[in-house]
Design an enzyme around this catalytic site. Sequence first.
Site, mmCIF file in Angstrom:
data_model
loop_
_atom_site.group_PDB
_atom_site.id
_atom_site.type_symbol
_atom_site.label_atom_id
_atom_site.label_comp_id
_atom_site.label_asym_id
_atom_site.label_seq_id
_atom_site.Cartn_x
_atom_site.Cartn_y
_atom_site.Cartn_z
ATOM 1 N N PRO A 2 0.805 -1.212 0.000
ATOM 2 C CA PRO A 2 0.000 0.000 0.000
ATOM 3 C C PRO A 2 0.844 1.271 0.000
ATOM 4 O O PRO A 2 1.907 1.325 0.624
ATOM 5 C CB PRO A 2 -0.801 -0.107 1.294
ATOM 6 C CG PRO A 2 -0.052 -1.020 2.159
ATOM 7 C CD PRO A 2 0.919 -1.781 1.339
ATOM 8 N N GLU A 3 0.355 2.268 -0.686
ATOM 9 C CA GLU A 3 0.948 3.597 -0.663
ATOM 10 C C GLU A 3 -0.025 4.515 0.068
ATOM 11 O O GLU A 3 -0.995 4.039 0.655
ATOM 12 C CB GLU A 3 1.231 4.061 -2.094
ATOM 13 C CG GLU A 3 2.070 3.041 -2.866
ATOM 14 C CD GLU A 3 2.319 3.415 -4.314
ATOM 15 O OE1 GLU A 3 2.407 4.619 -4.607
ATOM 16 O OE2 GLU A 3 2.421 2.511 -5.149
#
Length: 282
Positions: A2-3
């Site tokens: 995830p960013e």
Amino acid sequence: MPELPEVETIVRALKVGGREGPPVVGRVLSGGQVLWERSLATPAADQFSQRLHGQTLVEASRRGKFIQLSLTEDTLLVHLRMSGDLRVEPVLTNEGTPRPPAAHDRLLLFFDDGMRLVLNDPRKFGRAWLVTNPNEILSRLGPEPLDSAFTAVDLASRLKGRQRAIKPLLLDQTVIAGLGNIYTDEALHLAKIHPLTPAATLTVLEVEHLWLSIRSVLQEGIRRNGASIDWVYRGGDFQNHFRAYGRSSQPCPVCGTPIERIVVGQRGTHFCPICQPSPLTK
DNA sequence: CCTGAAACCTGTCTGC
DNA sequence: TGCAGACAGGTTTCAG
């Protein structure tokens, strides 16, 4: 994995409920369990449960790609790295029997109402820190790109004099916090900047465009609840709107030229050779 | 200051 | 069907 937008989506779900399960903010912790030792950076596994016991989960927030769970006394920081995910579920099944941990579950946080928060992480890169002062971990991070205090002038000053290629600089969390491989490729495509362009050679106008592009792609990512790719489905649909990332040999949405893939700093990098001209030929 | 490689890990997909 | 190799949303560390 995830960013910033994906982490933001998860944090919002922890507050109000969502795909991860019912909200957890406001619940009281009764303990914890370490299923994979290296997933807990600190404290030692044998102190984890006792230290959590009795603390209320007061607030959930995000700093860069870190999930910040503020407890009564301590803060639990969680970084999901490549494959981490959080899940909220009852400790007991519908039949009233204890729910066995799922494959790749690494950490369990128990609440006093029969619910638990689970860190699941197939690749075991994710880490959690239970600390008194979260700043000892977070202080190295660069500015929050969506913060109103973060301006194009700030970005320019952070790129000034840097001869490095722009892509690895944007991935450097001490330069700016929250961008990863997807959103960096997306922002550079939107800004029409080649990923290998030396940062110092960007014009004032290009840096302004880049600043706007970074904020634009992150906001769109959040609006779409993040991107869900590979086998980890997280409910978002930004993956259906990529401009460049993962679209090798597919047409550029702007000019139709096939997107190219190169490797920059050991990361797969996707760009349009026409819209983002090479710094060598420019 | 910068680059590149390796390490930490497991799972999936592709091509032979 | 099997198997080797490439690849994956991240970060740290080390050599040069």
